[in-house]
Design an enzyme around this catalytic site. Structure first.
Site, PDB file in Angstrom:
ATOM      1  N   VAL A  65       0.853  -1.205   0.000  1.00 38.02           N
ATOM      2  CA  VAL A  65       0.000   0.000   0.000  1.00 38.02           C
ATOM      3  C   VAL A  65       0.884   1.248   0.000  1.00 38.02           C
ATOM      4  O   VAL A  65       0.676   2.172  -0.784  1.00 38.02           O
ATOM      5  CB  VAL A  65      -0.953   0.011   1.222  1.00 38.02           C
ATOM      6  CG1 VAL A  65      -1.740   1.315   1.275  1.00 38.02           C
ATOM      7  CG2 VAL A  65      -1.906  -1.175   1.176  1.00 38.02           C
ATOM      8  N   THR A  75      -0.645  -4.038  10.269  1.00 33.13           N
ATOM      9  CA  THR A  75      -1.254  -4.239  11.600  1.00 33.13           C
ATOM     10  C   THR A  75      -1.824  -5.652  11.638  1.00 33.13           C
ATOM     11  O   THR A  75      -3.034  -5.852  11.491  1.00 33.13           O
ATOM     12  CB  THR A  75      -2.391  -3.233  11.868  1.00 33.13           C
ATOM     13  OG1 THR A  75      -3.230  -3.191  10.695  1.00 33.13           O
ATOM     14  CG2 THR A  75      -1.852  -1.859  12.155  1.00 33.13           C
ATOM     15  N   THR A 116      -5.146  -0.595   8.968  1.00 31.89           N
ATOM     16  CA  THR A 116      -6.430  -0.981   9.546  1.00 31.89           C
ATOM     17  C   THR A 116      -6.285  -1.219  11.043  1.00 31.89           C
ATOM     18  O   THR A 116      -5.423  -2.001  11.470  1.00 31.89           O
ATOM     19  CB  THR A 116      -6.944  -2.273   8.878  1.00 31.89           C
ATOM     20  OG1 THR A 116      -7.054  -2.039   7.485  1.00 31.89           O
ATOM     21  CG2 THR A 116      -8.311  -2.667   9.436  1.00 31.89           C
ATOM     22  N   CYS A 119      -7.368  -9.411   5.622  1.00 31.20           N
ATOM     23  CA  CYS A 119      -8.347  -8.362   5.980  1.00 31.20           C
ATOM     24  C   CYS A 119      -9.607  -8.983   6.577  1.00 31.20           C
ATOM     25  O   CYS A 119      -9.889  -8.832   7.756  1.00 31.20           O
ATOM     26  CB  CYS A 119      -8.742  -7.552   4.736  1.00 31.20           C
ATOM     27  SG  CYS A 119      -7.398  -6.738   3.917  1.00 31.20           S
ATOM     28  N   ARG A 127      -1.742 -15.707   2.317  1.00 33.02           N
ATOM     29  CA  ARG A 127      -1.987 -15.409   3.739  1.00 33.02           C
ATOM     30  C   ARG A 127      -3.384 -15.845   4.178  1.00 33.02           C
ATOM     31  O   ARG A 127      -4.378 -15.478   3.576  1.00 33.02           O
ATOM     32  CB  ARG A 127      -1.806 -13.897   3.991  1.00 33.02           C
ATOM     33  CG  ARG A 127      -0.363 -13.443   4.001  1.00 33.02           C
ATOM     34  CD  ARG A 127      -0.253 -11.952   4.181  1.00 33.02           C
ATOM     35  NE  ARG A 127      -0.675 -11.220   2.990  1.00 33.02           N
ATOM     36  CZ  ARG A 127      -0.581  -9.879   2.912  1.00 33.02           C
ATOM     37  NH1 ARG A 127      -0.161  -9.184   3.953  1.00 33.02           N
ATOM     38  NH2 ARG A 127      -0.944  -9.260   1.805  1.00 33.02           N
TER      39      ARG A 127
HETATM   40  N1  SAJ Z   1     -14.790 -14.912  -0.322  1.00 35.19           N
HETATM   41  C1  SAJ Z   1     -15.827 -15.830  -0.312  1.00 35.19           C
HETATM   42  N2  SAJ Z   1     -17.027 -15.460  -0.831  1.00 35.19           N
HETATM   43  C2  SAJ Z   1     -17.224 -14.199  -1.341  1.00 35.19           C
HETATM   44  C3  SAJ Z   1     -16.155 -13.285  -1.330  1.00 35.19           C
HETATM   45  C4  SAJ Z   1     -14.940 -13.652  -0.820  1.00 35.19           C
HETATM   46  O1  SAJ Z   1     -15.667 -16.963   0.138  1.00 35.19           O
HETATM   47  O2  SAJ Z   1     -18.338 -13.929  -1.814  1.00 35.19           O
HETATM   48  C5  SAJ Z   1     -13.500 -15.307   0.257  1.00 35.19           C
HETATM   49  C6  SAJ Z   1     -12.361 -15.242  -0.730  1.00 35.19           C
HETATM   50  O3  SAJ Z   1     -12.221 -16.456  -1.419  1.00 35.19           O
HETATM   51  C7  SAJ Z   1     -11.166 -14.967   0.186  1.00 35.19           C
HETATM   52  C8  SAJ Z   1     -11.762 -14.152   1.327  1.00 35.19           C
HETATM   53  O4  SAJ Z   1     -13.181 -14.383   1.281  1.00 35.19           O
HETATM   54  O5  SAJ Z   1     -10.650 -16.163   0.691  1.00 35.19           O
HETATM   55  C9  SAJ Z   1     -11.495 -12.655   1.216  1.00 35.19           C
HETATM   56  O6  SAJ Z   1     -11.832 -12.306  -0.087  1.00 35.19           O
HETATM   57  P1  SAJ Z   1     -12.065 -10.751  -0.502  1.00 35.19           P
HETATM   58  O7  SAJ Z   1     -12.607 -10.753  -1.880  1.00 35.19           O
HETATM   59  O8  SAJ Z   1     -12.813 -10.055   0.539  1.00 35.19           O
HETATM   60  O9  SAJ Z   1     -10.582 -10.181  -0.634  1.00 35.19           O
HETATM   61  P2  SAJ Z   1      -9.647  -9.456   0.422  1.00 35.19           P
HETATM   62  O10 SAJ Z   1      -9.452 -10.200   1.660  1.00 35.19           O
HETATM   63  O11 SAJ Z   1      -8.441  -9.095  -0.361  1.00 35.19           O
HETATM   64  O12 SAJ Z   1     -10.481  -8.150   0.825  1.00 35.19           O
HETATM   65  C10 SAJ Z   1     -10.117  -6.926   0.279  1.00 35.19           C
HETATM   66  C11 SAJ Z   1     -10.726  -5.852   1.147  1.00 35.19           C
HETATM   67  N3  SAJ Z   1     -10.156  -4.622   0.712  1.00 35.19           N
HETATM   68  C12 SAJ Z   1      -9.657  -3.779   1.625  1.00 35.19           C
HETATM   69  O13 SAJ Z   1      -9.758  -3.955   2.816  1.00 35.19           O
HETATM   70  C13 SAJ Z   1      -8.957  -2.597   1.087  1.00 35.19           C
HETATM   71  C14 SAJ Z   1     -12.246  -5.870   1.014  1.00 35.19           C
HETATM   72  O14 SAJ Z   1     -12.775  -4.722   1.681  1.00 35.19           O
HETATM   73  C15 SAJ Z   1     -12.658  -5.816  -0.433  1.00 35.19           C
HETATM   74  O15 SAJ Z   1     -14.073  -5.901  -0.504  1.00 35.19           O
HETATM   75  C16 SAJ Z   1     -12.056  -7.000  -1.165  1.00 35.19           C
HETATM   76  O16 SAJ Z   1     -10.613  -6.866  -1.060  1.00 35.19           O
HETATM   77  C17 SAJ Z   1     -12.444  -6.961  -2.634  1.00 35.19           C
HETATM   78  O17 SAJ Z   1     -13.615  -6.635  -2.902  1.00 35.19           O
HETATM   79  O18 SAJ Z   1     -11.574  -7.311  -3.449  1.00 35.19           O
END
Ligand code: SAJ
Length: 441
Positions: A19, A93, A130, A270, A341
């Site tokens: 970031v 964090t 965060t 996250c 991660r």
């Molecule tokens: N997942 C599911 N079902 C869903 C969506 C996600 O099982 O419908 C799983 C994914 O496979 C993964 C985990 O949840 O294992 C997290 O996925 P994520 O799409 O939320 O990705 P992250 O963890 O990278 O979340 C980030 C966050 N961004 C920030 O904090 C800046 C989140 O707020 C965003 O919504 C997300 O990215 C995004 O939309 O890409």
């Protein structure tokens, strides 16, 4: 505000990771003088050589080839902080083993920053990492005081949550709406203008730091709860003889239905982490935390639930664990990136391996060095042969284009389990696969 228009502001960025570095580059490309500060010598030396220290190749050709007046990289706070008007802190964090927020990076950065701030300087220190509500004020105010500084006069602190998705080519930093929390409207409006100068979208001063800290957390808590809902439905609906995907397709026709996808679990740094920051704070104030905690429990037990389904399938095919082999397709925590991660693939593979099943992994985004010793690595689609079952664990686009008919011809058994509901199950069935999927009866 004139100083912003004339780019007469020097921006310090502490923590040049996924970031911090894109943030520093954005300010530099926008014409500001930027001083990048990182305590990791290898990061500093790579950047000084004009090389990209983070894994995102998008920035390979964006690093200035050498230091110049407006692009300074250092590990020295004493040489740099006094030159900055605004210092942005983007240090990690993480959560500790007992799910508490690990404060050390923010604490350390604060100590190094505030001891180098002269009185009456009016510098602004912005935390982007965060955290939980009240954290910025709680952690940094005492350090400001210890250094003989008056908060709000000699120095200001503020909070601007990072909403940027590392590696995301669509919602880039410039395209992601930002919010700013501060201790005064003047500082809040100034920062909103400053961030607006590098943004293509709105930057909104939302009031206090606590409001901004809370907003960031609940954005991710809400996501975790929504994912938990579809995961729970993926257990209920099949027991009623109903396929969750058909129900989600139907429900998605309603204008305010937000679709989420059932899966083998929720990984990353996250979504599975941020809720614990809020749970921790709520518990400290003796608030009953039910929904947020239960959602975490549901999502955390998905690897176990999926392994139970897989065991049941193997038994129905009279497969003995010790003589069976499963190929897990996908190891990273979300599609099309190599970040492992918190990946639920690891939890699922470990449970199945502990039952005596031979586990192999194929993930084009994850280097062999990032895989655990208890799995075998399949480097390419062409190497798939002799497996009894394939488990789809991460919905990489890469897996969409493969020749499932060809793969079937090299399998020992014809079983496939879609743990991310990302495959065309009817096409697979017609090819001769025994098709199973999460949330399917
Ligand atoms: N997942 C599911 N079902 C869903 C969506 C996600 O099982 O419908 C799983 C994914 O496979 C993964 C985990 O949840 O294992 C997290 O996925 P994520 O799409 O939320 O990705 P992250 O963890 O990278 O979340 C980030 C966050 N961004 C920030 O904090 C800046 C989140 O707020 C965003 O919504 C997300 O990215 C995004 O939309 O890409």
């Amino acid at each position: 505000m004139g100083r912003i228009a004339d780019r007469e502001i020097t921006i310090g960025v502490v923590g040049l990771g996924y970031v911090g570095l894109p943030t520093a580059l954005l300010f530099f490309e926008s014409g500001y003088r930027v001083i990048g500060i990182d305590s990791c010598n290898s990061v500093v030396s790579l950047l000084k050589e004009g090389k990209n220290p983070i894994g995102d190749s998008e920035f390979d050709d964006k690093i200035p080839p050498r230091q110049e007046k407006n692009w300074i990289i250092t590990s020295s706070y004493s040489d740099s902080i006094k030159l900055c008007d605004v210092v942005i802190v983007t240090v990690p964090t993480p959560v500790t083993s007992d799910k508490d927020l690990d404060e050390r990076n923010v604490l350390g950065a604060g100590e190094s920053i505030f001891q180098n701030i002269p009185q009456k300087s009016g510098k602004i220190i912005v935390l982007e990492s965060t955290v939980y509500p009240g954290f910025t004020r709680k952690i940094w105010s005492p350090i400001v005081l210890e250094n003989g500084l008056i908060l709000g006069e000699d120095v200001h602190i503020a909070y601007c949550p990072e909403r940027y998705n590392p590696g995301d080519k669509h919602s880039t930093i410039a395209k992601t709406t930002r919010i700013v929390g501060s201790m005064s409207d003047e500082v809040g409006e100034f920062l909103a203008s400053l961030y607006s100068s590098i943004s293509e979208v709105d930057v909104i001063h939302v009031g206090s730091m606590e409001v901004a800290e809370s907003s960031k957390l609940i954005e991710n808590v809400q996501r975790d709860i929504n994912i938990a809902l579809v995961n729970e439905l993926s257990m209920i609906l099949p027991s009623l003889g109903i396929d969750i995907e058909e129900v989600l397709d139907a429900a998605s026709t309603k204008w305010n239905f937000h679709r989420y996808f059932p899966g083998i679990g929720v990984g990353g740094h996250c979504i599975p982490v941020d809720p614990y920051f809020l749970i921790d704070q709520a518990n400290e104030k003796n608030n009953a935390v039910q929904l947020i905690s239960t959602a975490r429990l549901i999502n955390d037990q998905m690897p176990k639930h999926v392994s139970d389904l897989i065991v049941e399938i193997m038994r129905s095919h009279n497969l003995s664990f010790s003589e069976s082999s499963i190929l897990v397709m996908g190891w990273s925590y979300k599609p099309n990136i190599g970040d492992i991660r918190g990946s639920p693939s690891l939890d699922l593979a470990r449970i199945l391996s502990d039952l005596g099943i031979a586990i192999s992994v194929l993930d084009p985004f994850v280097p062999k060095k990032d895989l655990p010793d208890f799995v075998k690595v399949v480097d390419d689609i062409d190497q798939i042969k002799g497996f009894d079952m394939i488990v789809m664990a991460t919905a990489h686009d890469f897996f969409q284009g493969i020749n499932w008919g060809d793969i079937l011809s090299k399998m020992s058994n014809n079983i496939i389990f879609d743990g991310r509901r990302c495959l065309d199950l009817e096409e697979l069935r017609q090819l001769g696969w025994s098709v199973y999927a999460l949330g399917k009866p």
